[in-house]
Design a protein around this motif. Sequence first.
Motif, PDB file in Angstrom:
ATOM      1  N   ASP A 150       0.815  -1.213   0.000  1.00 51.78           N
ATOM      2  CA  ASP A 150       0.000   0.000   0.000  1.00 51.78           C
ATOM      3  C   ASP A 150       0.848   1.261   0.000  1.00 51.78           C
ATOM      4  O   ASP A 150       0.321   2.370  -0.153  1.00 51.78           O
ATOM      5  CB  ASP A 150      -0.972   0.008   1.182  1.00 51.78           C
ATOM      6  N   ARG A 151       2.180   1.102   0.132  1.00 50.85           N
ATOM      7  CA  ARG A 151       3.090   2.255   0.090  1.00 50.85           C
ATOM      8  C   ARG A 151       3.769   2.406  -1.277  1.00 50.85           C
ATOM      9  O   ARG A 151       4.488   3.375  -1.505  1.00 50.85           O
ATOM     10  CB  ARG A 151       4.156   2.127   1.174  1.00 50.85           C
ATOM     11  N   THR A 152       3.549   1.457  -2.165  1.00 48.82           N
ATOM     12  CA  THR A 152       4.204   1.504  -3.470  1.00 48.82           C
ATOM     13  C   THR A 152       3.622   2.638  -4.311  1.00 48.82           C
ATOM     14  O   THR A 152       2.409   2.748  -4.468  1.00 48.82           O
ATOM     15  CB  THR A 152       4.019   0.175  -4.227  1.00 48.82           C
ATOM     16  N   ARG A 153       4.498   3.436  -4.866  1.00 45.05           N
ATOM     17  CA  ARG A 153       4.067   4.548  -5.718  1.00 45.05           C
ATOM     18  C   ARG A 153       4.654   4.465  -7.125  1.00 45.05           C
ATOM     19  O   ARG A 153       4.119   5.062  -8.049  1.00 45.05           O
ATOM     20  CB  ARG A 153       4.476   5.890  -5.089  1.00 45.05           C
ATOM     21  N   MET A 154       5.731   3.700  -7.291  1.00 44.55           N
ATOM     22  CA  MET A 154       6.393   3.698  -8.595  1.00 44.55           C
ATOM     23  C   MET A 154       7.159   2.398  -8.794  1.00 44.55           C
ATOM     24  O   MET A 154       7.691   1.824  -7.841  1.00 44.55           O
ATOM     25  CB  MET A 154       7.345   4.896  -8.696  1.00 44.55           C
ATOM     26  N   ILE A 155       7.186   1.950 -10.056  1.00 48.09           N
ATOM     27  CA  ILE A 155       7.956   0.777 -10.451  1.00 48.09           C
ATOM     28  C   ILE A 155       8.784   1.156 -11.673  1.00 48.09           C
ATOM     29  O   ILE A 155       8.254   1.720 -12.635  1.00 48.09           O
ATOM     30  CB  ILE A 155       7.047  -0.413 -10.785  1.00 48.09           C
ATOM     31  N   PHE A 156      10.062   0.832 -11.646  1.00 45.52           N
ATOM     32  CA  PHE A 156      10.942   1.067 -12.790  1.00 45.52           C
ATOM     33  C   PHE A 156      11.235  -0.255 -13.490  1.00 45.52           C
ATOM     34  O   PHE A 156      11.607  -1.239 -12.842  1.00 45.52           O
ATOM     35  CB  PHE A 156      12.269   1.691 -12.347  1.00 45.52           C
ATOM     36  N   ILE A 157      11.080  -0.254 -14.808  1.00 51.23           N
ATOM     37  CA  ILE A 157      11.452  -1.411 -15.619  1.00 51.23           C
ATOM     38  C   ILE A 157      12.275  -0.908 -16.796  1.00 51.23           C
ATOM     39  O   ILE A 157      11.806  -0.060 -17.567  1.00 51.23           O
ATOM     40  CB  ILE A 157      10.210  -2.161 -16.142  1.00 51.23           C
ATOM     41  N   ALA A 158      13.488  -1.407 -16.927  1.00 49.18           N
ATOM     42  CA  ALA A 158      14.330  -1.069 -18.081  1.00 49.18           C
ATOM     43  C   ALA A 158      14.198  -2.189 -19.103  1.00 49.18           C
ATOM     44  O   ALA A 158      14.464  -3.345 -18.787  1.00 49.18           O
ATOM     45  CB  ALA A 158      15.779  -0.909 -17.657  1.00 49.18           C
TER      46      ALA A 158
END
Length: 367
Positions: A156-164
């Motif tokens: 519930d604290r996740t705001r962003m995910i990075f995928i290269a």
Amino acid sequence: MSCDFISLACPGVQNLVPYQPGKPAEELERELGLTDVIKLASNENPMGPSPRVLDAIKQRLSDISLYPDGGGYRLKQALSDKFSVPVEKLTLGNGSNDVIELIGRAYLNVGDEVIYSEFSFVAYSIVAQAVGATAVITPAKDWGHDLDAMLAAISDRTRMIFIANPNNPTGTWVTRAQLSVFLDQVPEHVLVVLDEAYTEYVDQAEFPNGLLLIDTYPNLIVTRTFSKAYGLAGLRVGFAVSNGSVANVLSRVRQPFNVNSLALAAAEAALMDDAYIEQGVALNKQGMALYEKELTAMGLSYIPSVGNFITVDFTVDAQPIYQAMLAEGVIVRPIASYAMPQHLRISIGLQEENERCLNVLNRVMNP
């Protein structure tokens, strides 16, 4: 000096380690007195800039006393025409790193969680830490992104995910089907930043084009750069494509003149030079095949790559190998900072550069 200025910095910044770029050729020449150095460390385009780019820059030289177009109208229009995306979905940056930082500044707060994979681009950790966000690093799978692990890490604290995609420094990639299944399961309030810095080099039928997914997934942001295939690393131009609301937010933190006038003109010209891109991709494919063949012949393993670089596993500390190659005027990239101390990343160069690099590596491994 009595004042501790580091302690005055923002908490996230205090413990940051500055990004370490590839060693410049000029620096090695000064240190060792060498005159024939080749640099295969920074995934740059070895062909040099397109002649069309140089002509465009020359035409704008007399205007450098003036501020550039803060909105980047002409480049945005060219990007819109090239990739069939509305102008209002575009954000320009001083390289794609700048765009990634804008996204972090605009959307991350202290205590928010940012998910990215083990062995992925170091800029993600820098952006997260600088704003006080918490990094959640998921284990890699075969040196690449484990999308199931990333989904499982969402809280519930996740705001962003990075995928290269492709990933730097490993050259691994996720398929169109894998990415779509992943995006279907990410909560709509979690932004997914798809970093496609090396997409032009990929020749895989199942490789996804993130730009085609923007309308389906409003929480998706795709970043791209002119630093690799387009040959403009020294001018620093990148862009993001997102839904219009996200682009509007990014425009609020973007500096008005973050892309200079020469870079704007160069990027516009580069977009029109399809022949240059095709030549660079063909050169890269040829070079990659040579590295794969010769590394195998040397008994060295490598991570299969779809980018413009290949990462070699030496199974021992790679730093002495890196230093020995430096002594012979060949700069490659140590990646211990990516928790890969036994690997070196080698950028694909011109044919003569690739052959020299492989010859030097063979001598270093077989003295």
